[in-house]
Design a protein around this motif. Structure first.
Motif, PDB file in Angstrom:
ATOM      1  N   TYR A  10       0.603  -1.218   0.057  1.00  0.00           N
ATOM      2  CA  TYR A  10      -0.097  -0.035   0.136  1.00  0.00           C
ATOM      3  C   TYR A  10       0.804   1.405   0.029  1.00  0.00           C
ATOM      4  O   TYR A  10       1.846   1.315   0.843  1.00  0.00           O
ATOM      5  N   ASN A  11       0.414   2.447  -0.569  1.00  0.00           N
ATOM      6  CA  ASN A  11       1.122   3.554  -0.522  1.00  0.00           C
ATOM      7  C   ASN A  11       0.668   4.212   1.047  1.00  0.00           C
ATOM      8  O   ASN A  11      -0.107   3.711   1.616  1.00  0.00           O
ATOM      9  N   THR A  12       1.406   5.452   1.261  1.00  0.00           N
ATOM     10  CA  THR A  12       1.385   6.080   2.325  1.00  0.00           C
ATOM     11  C   THR A  12      -0.130   6.515   2.848  1.00  0.00           C
ATOM     12  O   THR A  12      -0.721   6.308   3.842  1.00  0.00           O
ATOM     13  N   ASP A  13      -0.674   6.849   1.641  1.00  0.00           N
ATOM     14  CA  ASP A  13      -2.187   7.633   1.848  1.00  0.00           C
ATOM     15  C   ASP A  13      -3.080   6.443   2.182  1.00  0.00           C
ATOM     16  O   ASP A  13      -3.979   6.478   3.016  1.00  0.00           O
ATOM     17  N   ALA A  14      -2.754   5.099   1.393  1.00  0.00           N
ATOM     18  CA  ALA A  14      -3.584   4.016   1.851  1.00  0.00           C
ATOM     19  C   ALA A  14      -3.590   3.570   3.402  1.00  0.00           C
ATOM     20  O   ALA A  14      -4.591   3.139   4.019  1.00  0.00           O
ATOM     21  N   ARG A  16      -2.598   5.220   5.848  1.00  0.00           N
ATOM     22  CA  ARG A  16      -3.122   6.248   6.619  1.00  0.00           C
ATOM     23  C   ARG A  16      -4.752   6.105   6.710  1.00  0.00           C
ATOM     24  O   ARG A  16      -5.261   6.017   7.853  1.00  0.00           O
ATOM     25  N   ALA A  17      -5.347   5.681   5.487  1.00  0.00           N
ATOM     26  CA  ALA A  17      -6.834   5.469   5.548  1.00  0.00           C
ATOM     27  C   ALA A  17      -7.147   4.195   6.242  1.00  0.00           C
ATOM     28  O   ALA A  17      -8.200   4.262   7.005  1.00  0.00           O
ATOM     29  N   ASP A  20      -6.998   5.162   9.912  1.00  0.00           N
ATOM     30  CA  ASP A  20      -7.891   6.045  10.497  1.00  0.00           C
ATOM     31  C   ASP A  20      -9.526   5.598  10.526  1.00  0.00           C
ATOM     32  O   ASP A  20     -10.103   5.851  11.264  1.00  0.00           O
ATOM     33  N   THR A  76      -4.090   2.969  -4.652  1.00  0.00           N
ATOM     34  CA  THR A  76      -3.898   2.904  -3.250  1.00  0.00           C
ATOM     35  C   THR A  76      -2.648   1.991  -3.305  1.00  0.00           C
ATOM     36  O   THR A  76      -2.036   1.802  -1.957  1.00  0.00           O
TER      37      THR A  76
END
Length: 110
Positions: A10-14, A16-17, A20, A76
């Motif tokens: 996964y990339n960092t944004d995924a 993080r999601a 969260d 993602t």
């Protein structure tokens, strides 16, 4: 149907999601794969180079490639790879074919 091993990061944004708002990615992936005619046998989150690995059964290489493209195009993933797997019986068939074809091969320097 052929089996495949999918490995993904996964990339960092995924990531993080997912932290969260935790989500059951096995359910989502299984539904997409089933819609394309395949079956998700297992999806594991893991330590190491990959974040997830999945054992997938699909009717063809084209269907498995389409599944991987759907996931990759989602934006993602930071990377991934798909490995086609063979059963022991399929491998034994390959070994028998190799034995039969060995005489037609000339090794390097031979």
């Amino acid at each position: 149907m052929p089996f495949y091993l999918f490995r993904g990061r996964y990339n960092t944004d995924a990531l993080r999601a997912l932290v969260d708002e935790p989500q059951d990615r096995e359910k989502v992936a299984g539904e997409m794969i089933a819609a394309m005619g395949g079956k998700l046998h297992h999806l594991f989150f893991c330590f190491g180079d990959e974040d997830v690995v999945a054992l997938i059964e699909a009717p063809s290489d084209e269907v498995m490639a389409a599944c991987a493209l759907v996931v990759g195009a989602s934006g993602t993933m930071a990377g991934g790879a798909t490995t086609k797997l063979m059963t022991s019986q399929e491998a034994m068939g390959a070994m028998s074919a190799a034995k039969a074809g060995r005489g037609a091969y000339r090794p390097v320097g031979g």
